[in-house]
Design a protein around this motif. Structure first.
Motif, PDB file in Angstrom:
ATOM      1  N   ASP A   1       0.829  -1.213   0.000  1.00  0.00           N
ATOM      2  CA  ASP A   1       0.000   0.000   0.000  1.00  0.00           C
ATOM      3  C   ASP A   1       0.861   1.259   0.000  1.00  0.00           C
ATOM      4  OD1 ASP A   1      -2.338  -1.424  -0.043  1.00  0.00           O
ATOM      5  OD2 ASP A   1      -2.694  -1.301   2.123  1.00  0.00           O
TER       6      ASP A   1
ATOM      7  N   TYR B   1       2.288   1.776  -3.547  1.00  0.00           N
ATOM      8  CA  TYR B   1       1.312   2.356  -4.474  1.00  0.00           C
ATOM      9  C   TYR B   1       1.057   3.829  -4.142  1.00  0.00           C
ATOM     10  CZ  TYR B   1      -0.102  -1.797  -7.114  1.00  0.00           C
ATOM     11  OH  TYR B   1      -0.134  -2.872  -7.973  1.00  0.00           O
ATOM     12  N   ASP B   2       1.072   4.164  -2.864  1.00  0.00           N
ATOM     13  CA  ASP B   2       0.868   5.561  -2.472  1.00  0.00           C
ATOM     14  C   ASP B   2       1.980   6.454  -3.019  1.00  0.00           C
ATOM     15  OD1 ASP B   2      -0.492   7.668  -0.819  1.00  0.00           O
ATOM     16  OD2 ASP B   2       1.453   7.667   0.180  1.00  0.00           O
TER      17      ASP B   2
ATOM     18  N   CYS C   1       3.742   5.871  -5.725  1.00  0.00           N
ATOM     19  CA  CYS C   1       3.513   5.980  -7.172  1.00  0.00           C
ATOM     20  C   CYS C   1       2.433   7.012  -7.469  1.00  0.00           C
ATOM     21  CB  CYS C   1       3.090   4.621  -7.745  1.00  0.00           C
ATOM     22  SG  CYS C   1       4.360   3.341  -7.696  1.00  0.00           S
TER      23      CYS C   1
ATOM     24  N   MET D   1      -4.645   2.683  -9.455  1.00  0.00           N
ATOM     25  CA  MET D   1      -3.357   2.486  -8.789  1.00  0.00           C
ATOM     26  C   MET D   1      -2.367   1.767  -9.698  1.00  0.00           C
ATOM     27  SD  MET D   1      -4.164  -0.543  -6.045  1.00  0.00           S
ATOM     28  CE  MET D   1      -4.551  -2.227  -6.557  1.00  0.00           C
ATOM     29  N   HIS D   2      -2.883   0.923 -10.583  1.00  0.00           N
ATOM     30  CA  HIS D   2      -1.998   0.206 -11.498  1.00  0.00           C
ATOM     31  C   HIS D   2      -1.419   1.152 -12.556  1.00  0.00           C
ATOM     32  CE1 HIS D   2      -3.079  -3.561  -9.662  1.00  0.00           C
ATOM     33  NE2 HIS D   2      -4.359  -3.307  -9.845  1.00  0.00           N
TER      34      HIS D   2
ATOM     35  N   TYR E   1      -0.886   4.294 -11.946  1.00  0.00           N
ATOM     36  CA  TYR E   1       0.105   5.060 -11.208  1.00  0.00           C
ATOM     37  C   TYR E   1       1.437   4.309 -11.157  1.00  0.00           C
ATOM     38  CZ  TYR E   1      -3.628   8.126  -9.445  1.00  0.00           C
ATOM     39  OH  TYR E   1      -4.661   9.022  -9.326  1.00  0.00           O
ATOM     40  N   ALA E   2       1.383   3.000 -10.958  1.00  0.00           N
ATOM     41  CA  ALA E   2       2.612   2.203 -10.892  1.00  0.00           C
ATOM     42  C   ALA E   2       3.344   2.215 -12.226  1.00  0.00           C
ATOM     43  CB  ALA E   2       2.289   0.772 -10.477  1.00  0.00           C
TER      44      ALA E   2
ATOM     45  N   TYR F   1       8.683   1.885  -6.144  1.00  0.00           N
ATOM     46  CA  TYR F   1       7.920   1.874  -7.391  1.00  0.00           C
ATOM     47  C   TYR F   1       7.851   0.471  -7.973  1.00  0.00           C
ATOM     48  CZ  TYR F   1       8.703   6.979  -7.315  1.00  0.00           C
ATOM     49  OH  TYR F   1       8.754   8.312  -6.960  1.00  0.00           O
TER      50      TYR F   1
ATOM     51  N   ALA G   1       5.372  -1.932  -6.156  1.00  0.00           N
ATOM     52  CA  ALA G   1       4.011  -1.757  -6.668  1.00  0.00           C
ATOM     53  C   ALA G   1       3.887  -2.356  -8.064  1.00  0.00           C
ATOM     54  CB  ALA G   1       3.654  -0.276  -6.687  1.00  0.00           C
TER      55      ALA G   1
ATOM     56  N   ASN H   1       3.353  -6.139  -8.414  1.00  0.00           N
ATOM     57  CA  ASN H   1       1.979  -6.574  -8.179  1.00  0.00           C
ATOM     58  C   ASN H   1       1.102  -6.306  -9.402  1.00  0.00           C
ATOM     59  OD1 ASN H   1      -0.225  -7.469  -6.237  1.00  0.00           O
ATOM     60  ND2 ASN H   1      -0.973  -5.447  -6.810  1.00  0.00           N
ATOM     61  N   THR H   2       1.306  -5.151 -10.046  1.00  0.00           N
ATOM     62  CA  THR H   2       0.540  -4.825 -11.255  1.00  0.00           C
ATOM     63  C   THR H   2       0.868  -5.802 -12.386  1.00  0.00           C
ATOM     64  OG1 THR H   2       0.316  -2.481 -10.693  1.00  0.00           O
ATOM     65  CG2 THR H   2       0.230  -3.050 -13.035  1.00  0.00           C
TER      66      THR H   2
END
Length: 301
Positions: free
Chosen positions: A21, A24-25, A27, A51-52, A54-55, A97, A100, A103-104
């Motif tokens: 989390d 992602y924040d 990013c 959020m993806h 953003y990554a 970065y 995150a 995970n994406t």
């Protein structure tokens, strides 16, 4: 996370151990701080996928900063970034970065190639400052711009070659529009993106560019480049009709925004040396509203 030690995320050193989390924040904060340059990460996208994006933006932005802004050994820093990318696919990355992004990548089964191409584009920037032919410039765009479109499509669930082909037209056009907008800025950095063969055809020399001379030959040269980019935008527009509503507006705005830059260059009579052609905030709002209206009323831009 005000005052966090990750305000300027480290490139080298010990693992950061941030949570997913938190990663992602970070990013999201980077993307929002450069909002005007990243339409795809806007409020218009589905909340569940934001959020993806953003990554992906954080990866793209950071690799560009390493290639253009980093004051140390840029090639070494890019090697570090590729090692972190490798870890996304076969290990545990350390950079927030990349934590995150891993995970994406797993969520959408994104292949490695688009990321590697973006890193390679920034390696090219360290050694290549001139492009003899348009083919050479197009090859660069295949690495610096087109992979971004592929990544966006992957997150939205599209993996087919036809949509990627249409996306390539749009992404290359956007890259070219940016080049023609920033001829002076790029030359100040030691780079010329106008193909040298075209400069020769229109009788314009690098010496004249160094002196910021706006000759008739230069105007004709830039008109040729603007029309080349405009044709690519038109070739890519059918992509809008092949995606769902959550992505239509963003792609349409990318295209219309890029074409507005070209229109502004044309209005300046192709003089991009005396001042940088920009699209103002009022025009951006108009583009948003008019594009949304056209999509609602006619289903196309």
């Amino acid at each position: 996370m005000p005052g966090s030690r990750f305000d300027s995320p480290p490139m080298f050193g010990t693992p950061t151990h941030v949570s997913l989390d938190e990663a992602y924040d970070l990013c999201a904060r980077l993307a929002r701080s450069h909002y005007e340059n990243f339409t795809v990460a806007s409020f218009l996208l589905p909340r569940g996928k934001r959020m993806h994006f953003y990554a992906i933006y954080a990866f793209c932005r950071f690799v560009d900063d390493l290639g253009d802004e980093f004051e140390g050994d840029r090639l070494r820093s890019l090697e570090y970034w590729q090692a972190e990318m490798d870890a996304c696919f076969s290990g545990a990355p350390e950079h927030p970065y990349m934590i995150a992004l891993q995970n994406t990548i797993r969520t959408f089964d994104i292949p490695k190639e688009p990321f590697l191409r973006l890193i390679q584009a920034n390696r090219m920037d360290q050694t290549i400052t001139r492009y003899p032919t348009y083919g050479d410039l197009d090859y660069y765009c295949q690495h610096s711009a087109n992979p971004v479109g592929h990544l966006v499509l992957h997150v939205c669930g599209y993996r087919d070659e036809e949509r990627q082909r249409l996306s390539d037209y749009t992404c290359t056009a956007l890259q070219l529009a940016n080049f023609w907008q920033d001829v002076s800025r790029d030359y100040a950095k030691g780079r010329i993106y106008i193909p040298l063969e075209d400069m020769e055809t229109f009788g314009y020399s690098e010496d004249e560019l160094a002196q910021h001379k706006v000759t008739e030959g230069f105007r004709s040269l830039m008109k040729f480049q603007v029309e080349r980019a405009r044709e690519l935008f038109h070739d890519g527009l059918p992509l809008v009709d092949t995606v769902d509503d959550s992505l239509k507006l963003d792609i349409a705005l990318f295209s219309r925004g890029g074409m507005s830059v070209l229109d502004r260059i044309e209005r300046h009579n192709y003089d991009v040396l005396s001042r940088r052609p920009v699209v103002g905030k009022g025009e951006k709002v108009f583009l948003l509203l008019s594009t949304l209206l056209k999509l609602k009323l006619f289903g196309k831009v």
